[in-house]
Write a protein that holds these residues in place. Structure first.
Motif, PDB file in Angstrom:
ATOM      1  N   ASP A 403      -0.203  40.007  -5.834  1.00 44.27           N
ATOM      2  CA  ASP A 403       0.276  38.625  -5.849  1.00 44.27           C
ATOM      3  C   ASP A 403      -0.879  37.646  -6.004  1.00 44.27           C
ATOM      4  O   ASP A 403      -0.734  36.590  -6.617  1.00 44.27           O
ATOM      5  CB  ASP A 403       1.052  38.328  -4.561  1.00 44.27           C
ATOM      6  N   SER A 404      -2.045  37.984  -5.499  1.00 47.66           N
ATOM      7  CA  SER A 404      -3.199  37.082  -5.589  1.00 47.66           C
ATOM      8  C   SER A 404      -3.794  37.020  -6.991  1.00 47.66           C
ATOM      9  O   SER A 404      -4.554  36.096  -7.305  1.00 47.66           O
ATOM     10  CB  SER A 404      -4.276  37.523  -4.599  1.00 47.66           C
ATOM     11  N   THR A 405      -3.486  37.993  -7.847  1.00 46.09           N
ATOM     12  CA  THR A 405      -4.102  38.026  -9.186  1.00 46.09           C
ATOM     13  C   THR A 405      -3.192  37.489 -10.281  1.00 46.09           C
ATOM     14  O   THR A 405      -3.677  37.176 -11.370  1.00 46.09           O
ATOM     15  CB  THR A 405      -4.506  39.466  -9.566  1.00 46.09           C
ATOM     16  N   VAL A 406      -1.884  37.400 -10.033  1.00 51.03           N
ATOM     17  CA  VAL A 406      -0.981  37.089 -11.138  1.00 51.03           C
ATOM     18  C   VAL A 406      -0.841  35.580 -11.335  1.00 51.03           C
ATOM     19  O   VAL A 406      -1.077  34.794 -10.415  1.00 51.03           O
ATOM     20  CB  VAL A 406       0.410  37.725 -10.927  1.00 51.03           C
ATOM     21  N   TYR A 565       5.902  33.875  -6.877  1.00 48.38           N
ATOM     22  CA  TYR A 565       4.851  34.877  -7.091  1.00 48.38           C
ATOM     23  C   TYR A 565       3.692  34.206  -7.837  1.00 48.38           C
ATOM     24  O   TYR A 565       3.903  33.547  -8.857  1.00 48.38           O
ATOM     25  CB  TYR A 565       5.374  36.052  -7.905  1.00 48.38           C
ATOM     26  N   GLY A 566       2.497  34.359  -7.315  1.00 47.33           N
ATOM     27  CA  GLY A 566       1.356  33.706  -7.941  1.00 47.33           C
ATOM     28  C   GLY A 566       1.494  32.203  -7.978  1.00 47.33           C
ATOM     29  O   GLY A 566       0.877  31.540  -8.814  1.00 47.33           O
ATOM     30  N   GLY A 567       2.331  31.664  -7.088  1.00 46.82           N
ATOM     31  CA  GLY A 567       2.544  30.221  -7.055  1.00 46.82           C
ATOM     32  C   GLY A 567       3.632  29.728  -7.978  1.00 46.82           C
ATOM     33  O   GLY A 567       3.833  28.515  -8.110  1.00 46.82           O
ATOM     34  N   TYR A 568       4.378  30.631  -8.632  1.00 44.73           N
ATOM     35  CA  TYR A 568       5.426  30.241  -9.568  1.00 44.73           C
ATOM     36  C   TYR A 568       6.751  30.878  -9.162  1.00 44.73           C
ATOM     37  O   TYR A 568       6.812  32.085  -8.893  1.00 44.73           O
ATOM     38  CB  TYR A 568       5.085  30.687 -10.991  1.00 44.73           C
ATOM     39  N   GLY A 569       7.818  30.093  -9.150  1.00 41.99           N
ATOM     40  CA  GLY A 569       9.138  30.622  -8.888  1.00 41.99           C
ATOM     41  C   GLY A 569       9.718  31.266 -10.128  1.00 41.99           C
ATOM     42  O   GLY A 569       9.523  30.786 -11.250  1.00 41.99           O
ATOM     43  N   ASN A 570      10.466  32.360  -9.923  1.00 38.85           N
ATOM     44  CA  ASN A 570      11.040  33.052 -11.084  1.00 38.85           C
ATOM     45  C   ASN A 570      12.563  33.083 -11.051  1.00 38.85           C
ATOM     46  O   ASN A 570      13.178  33.881 -11.744  1.00 38.85           O
ATOM     47  CB  ASN A 570      10.469  34.470 -11.203  1.00 38.85           C
ATOM     48  N   GLY A 571      13.181  32.192 -10.267  1.00 37.72           N
ATOM     49  CA  GLY A 571      14.627  32.066 -10.302  1.00 37.72           C
ATOM     50  C   GLY A 571      15.322  32.943  -9.289  1.00 37.72           C
ATOM     51  O   GLY A 571      14.705  33.742  -8.582  1.00 37.72           O
ATOM     52  N   ASN A 572      16.649  32.776  -9.229  1.00 37.09           N
ATOM     53  CA  ASN A 572      17.462  33.449  -8.214  1.00 37.09           C
ATOM     54  C   ASN A 572      18.485  34.408  -8.810  1.00 37.09           C
ATOM     55  O   ASN A 572      19.483  34.719  -8.171  1.00 37.09           O
ATOM     56  CB  ASN A 572      18.175  32.404  -7.355  1.00 37.09           C
ATOM     57  N   PHE A 638      15.751  49.385 -10.206  1.00 35.20           N
ATOM     58  CA  PHE A 638      15.593  47.951 -10.434  1.00 35.20           C
ATOM     59  C   PHE A 638      14.369  47.448  -9.667  1.00 35.20           C
ATOM     60  O   PHE A 638      14.233  47.710  -8.459  1.00 35.20           O
ATOM     61  CB  PHE A 638      16.842  47.195  -9.985  1.00 35.20           C
ATOM     62  N   PRO A 639      13.453  46.714 -10.322  1.00 41.78           N
ATOM     63  CA  PRO A 639      12.230  46.244  -9.660  1.00 41.78           C
ATOM     64  C   PRO A 639      12.495  44.991  -8.826  1.00 41.78           C
ATOM     65  O   PRO A 639      12.063  43.886  -9.171  1.00 41.78           O
ATOM     66  CB  PRO A 639      11.295  45.958 -10.844  1.00 41.78           C
ATOM     67  N   ALA A 640      13.181  45.153  -7.702  1.00 41.59           N
ATOM     68  CA  ALA A 640      13.540  44.001  -6.874  1.00 41.59           C
ATOM     69  C   ALA A 640      12.316  43.309  -6.290  1.00 41.59           C
ATOM     70  O   ALA A 640      12.350  42.116  -6.001  1.00 41.59           O
ATOM     71  CB  ALA A 640      14.477  44.447  -5.754  1.00 41.59           C
ATOM     72  N   THR A 641      11.242  44.040  -6.100  1.00 39.67           N
ATOM     73  CA  THR A 641       9.954  43.445  -5.737  1.00 39.67           C
ATOM     74  C   THR A 641       8.928  43.916  -6.763  1.00 39.67           C
ATOM     75  O   THR A 641       8.864  45.104  -7.081  1.00 39.67           O
ATOM     76  CB  THR A 641       9.509  43.875  -4.330  1.00 39.67           C
ATOM     77  N   PRO A 642       8.117  43.010  -7.312  1.00 42.27           N
ATOM     78  CA  PRO A 642       7.197  43.409  -8.390  1.00 42.27           C
ATOM     79  C   PRO A 642       6.007  44.225  -7.923  1.00 42.27           C
ATOM     80  O   PRO A 642       5.363  44.892  -8.740  1.00 42.27           O
ATOM     81  CB  PRO A 642       6.748  42.071  -8.976  1.00 42.27           C
ATOM     82  N   PHE A 643       5.668  44.177  -6.615  1.00 40.46           N
ATOM     83  CA  PHE A 643       4.496  44.894  -6.122  1.00 40.46           C
ATOM     84  C   PHE A 643       4.948  46.015  -5.193  1.00 40.46           C
ATOM     85  O   PHE A 643       5.911  45.866  -4.445  1.00 40.46           O
ATOM     86  CB  PHE A 643       3.561  43.926  -5.384  1.00 40.46           C
ATOM     87  N   PRO A 644       4.293  47.152  -5.203  1.00 38.56           N
ATOM     88  CA  PRO A 644       3.141  47.514  -6.047  1.00 38.56           C
ATOM     89  C   PRO A 644       3.574  47.804  -7.485  1.00 38.56           C
ATOM     90  O   PRO A 644       4.722  47.596  -7.848  1.00 38.56           O
ATOM     91  CB  PRO A 644       2.604  48.767  -5.355  1.00 38.56           C
TER      92      PRO A 644
END
Length: 695
Positions: A403-406, A565-572, A638-644
């Protein structure tokens, strides 16, 4: 009458001067002392037969500045042979013998063909809305002039103020090995209702194949760049080093059909010279070998460790200078390799712990290399580079997935492959661990970014963009790539008029958006892409209006797990969130899904909907499909959380679902579909997984 009298006096003077010269030569001959019998010497027989007259000259208006002439080629001596050249004249009044010399002679007149052949020639540089008269004389090698042809006339077109399309120049700039760009300049068509259909065939083939229609590109500007009125498009997945014949038909309610044919040739795959001389070099002899290398020479690097180096020698188109490792694993270069300003130099099969850079390079090849980069990997920038061929490389950067790099403000560095200029090919590379994996230059650093292929690449960990096709200036083709674990899948920020093509790209675990269409992008074309991500399925988070986008046969699956994520919202979990798309954008035959949200809602332009029926009724998506993960043949998590990081899935389709046989037929894009119609997404049912990355 005064001009005719001057001609008569001139002819009289020439007659008496010739008679005097003949008499002088005769006297000199009589006084000769040689022993030869002069009575046996016969003068060479002179050609006094003038070429035949052209009698079927026709003139057809082409544009505001040009008129096309056609005629049947005359004979050299009467009806036979081939004349030496033409004298083509034009004026704004009828042309005859008396005013022939005052008429304007055309430049770059065509070479004649044998008698009876069809001849044509466009006269250019004319004034708009003006009636011109044209006449031709054929001239043989002995300077005998044929009689003036019949006089043909045609008006140039008026400067367009209405809706008729006035065709101009056609070109196929910067061909690549598998694709051809087509540019047709026009004037008029103010109501944008014309069209250009395309047929093509390889030289020697009898059967025409249909291409995708050209796109209408209205004149406009954005971000300090300008473009003119034209039709533009591409032919896809052709054979290398092959001549093609292309037939274009311009038509519309305001025009009678107008057909033009143009020839183009795909580029050959760059190779070492057929008779290349191979010189074996080691770490101690490389510097000297680089200073003396000749075009057509292969410098074969033996196993060992080398320092970074700079190349200052050039190759030639068919005789490149090649620097080749015996094996990429055993030939290691510690430091940067610089080929700035070089022409036709190949770097192959080496490991570079540093950067490969060739600013303003022409015809540079980087093939089969492994690059471990502290910042950038393979780079060419500058205003005069073209035709790079960057293939089959592995390019590894230092950026990790967290999350800190994206995002644009994340702790990420480097461009994996970065180019500007025309005609580049970036194909079959594996790129991992950069801010942007593959990128074009942006803003003032972007130069003539046209006719570029980015295809068959395998990309992981693009902390900002997987592929950044920003400031694409026409016929940039991003196709058949696989992108996994990337903040943005495909960026077009902006497309400068287009067409910027995104075709059959497979994207998984994208965080922000599969398509970043920002900064007033114009002319994005997205066909047969697949995206699976958390949050909104297909969202473009910008208030800058984007226009003239064309989306068909794509799959967008989003759902739960949206957030910041990374300071940007990606919707709901909306299936579409395209509020800045203007009415000139066109979406249809796409599939949408939202996993784990139990809803199907969104917005396209000003229209909102909360179910599939509403989407079909209120937007251009009248043939949209609602889909879920069951469309895939494998069980896709389904990638419900992007990390890891997520493992790369196979997004091949399953039969019997709403993604099958529900697409739109698009010539030269999905001609080989099976079933009753093309399938949605990056793969047709029954396809095996394409080969991504190095071969």
């Amino acid at each position: 009458m005064k001009r005719r009298a001057q001609h008569c006096r001139l002819r009289q003077w020439i007659f008496w001067a010739g008679l005097l010269l003949f008499a002088t030569l005769s006297v000199a001959g009589c006084g000769g002392t040689g022993g030869e019998d002069d009575s046996e010497v016969k003068p060479a027989e002179q050609d006094t037969t003038a070429p035949s007259q052209i009698t079927d000259l026709e003139a057809i208006s082409l544009s505001t500045a040009s008129v096309q002439l056609t005629w049947t080629s005359p004979g050299d001596d009467g009806p036979d042979g081939t004349v030496d050249h033409y004298d083509i004249r034009y004026a704004t009044h009828p042309i005859d013998d008396d005013n022939w010399d005052s008429a304007t002679q055309a430049s770059d007149e065509p070479l004649p063909v044998r008698a009876g052949g069809a001849a044509s020639f466009p006269v250019t540089g004319l004034t708009a809305a003006t009636l011109y008269y044209f006449c031709i004389k054929a001239v043989d090698e002995a300077s005998n002039e044929g009689s003036p042809s019949n006089v043909a006339s045609a008006p140039t077109a008026a400067s367009p103020t209405g809706d008729a399309t006035i065709p101009g120049n056609i070109s196929c700039p910067y061909p690549t090995q598998e694709h051809l760009s087509i540019e047709w300049e026009i004037e008029g068509d103010n109501n944008l209702d014309g069209s250009v259909s395309v047929r093509y065939r390889a030289a020697g083939e009898r059967t025409w194949r249909s291409g995708m229609n050209l796109f209408r590109i209205p004149a406009d500007s954005n971000e300090g760049f300008l473009w003119s009125d034209k039709y533009s498009g591409s032919l896809f997945e052709l054979m290398p080093d092959t001549p093609y014949e292309i037939e274009l038909t311009l038509q519309g309610p305001d025009n009678t059909p107008f057909v033009q044919t143009v020839n183009a040739h795909t580029r050959a795959i760059p190779q070492a010279a057929v008779n290349a001389v191979t010189t074996a070099v080691g770490p101690d002899s490389l510097s000297a070998a680089l200073l003396s290398a000749d075009p057509g020479e292969i410098l074969l690097l033996e196993t060992g460790t080398y320092n970074g180096f700079t190349v200052s020698r050039n190759g030639e188109t068919d005789n490149p200078m090649v620097i080749r490792g015996t094996d990429a694993d055993s030939v290691v270069i510690n430091g940067d390799v610089r080929l700035d300003g070089c022409r036709h130099v190949h770097l192959e099969s080496v490991t570079v712990n540093g950067m490969i850079k060739f600013n303003n390079g022409i015809g540079i090849v980087v093939r089969g290399c492994c690059v471990h980069a502290d910042e950038h990997g393979i780079v060419t920038i500058g205003s005069s580079g073209e035709y790079a061929y960057i293939v089959d490389n592995t390019v590894i950067g230092a950026t990790t997935w967290a999350d800190s790099t994206v995002g644009a403000n994340g702790q990420n560095i480097g461009e994996g492959i970065l180019v500007t200029g025309p005609g580049h090919v970036i194909a079959h590379n594996y790129v991992r661990g950069f801010r942007d994996a593959i990128s074009l230059m942006e803003d003032n650093g972007a130069y003539n970014q046209v006719s570029i292929d980015i295809c068959h690449n395998d990309i992981e960990v693009g902390a900002d963009d997987g592929i950044e096709a920003d400031f694409a200036m026409g016929n940039v083709r991003v196709l058949n790539n696989r992108i996994t674990n990337s903040f943005v899948g495909l960026s077009s920020q902006p497309s400068l008029g287009g067409p910027t093509y995104f075709i059959r790209n497979a994207m998984y675990n994208i965080i922000y958006s599969p398509f970043k269409i920002h900064r007033g992008s114009i002319g994005d074309i997205a066909l047969h892409n697949t995206s699976v991500k958390c949050g909104d399925a297909f969202a473009v988070f910008t208030s800058d209006t984007w226009s003239r986008a064309y989306f068909r046969n794509n799959l967008f699956i989003g759902g739960e797990g949206g957030g910041s994520y990374g300071g940007y919202g990606n919707g709901n979990g909306a299936v579409a969130n395209l509020y800045a798309a203007d009415a000139g954008c066109s979406f249809n035959h796409d599939g949408y899904g939202s996993i784990g949200t139990d809803r199907f809602e969104g917005r396209i332009g000003v229209e909102r909907f909360d179910n599939l029926g509403g989407m079909r009724d209120r937007t251009s998506e009248i043939d949209a499909q609602q889909v879920d993960l069951n469309i895939f043949d494998d069980a896709i998590a389904f990638p419900a959380t992007p990390f890891p990081e997520k493992a790369i899935p196979e997004l091949l389709l399953r039969s019997g679902t709403d993604a099958i046989d529900t697409g739109l037929v698009i010539s030269n894009i999905n001609d080989n579909y099976t079933g009753t119609a093309p399938d949605l997404g990056a793969y047709e049912l029954g396809d095996s997984l394409p080969h991504y990355g190095p071969r």
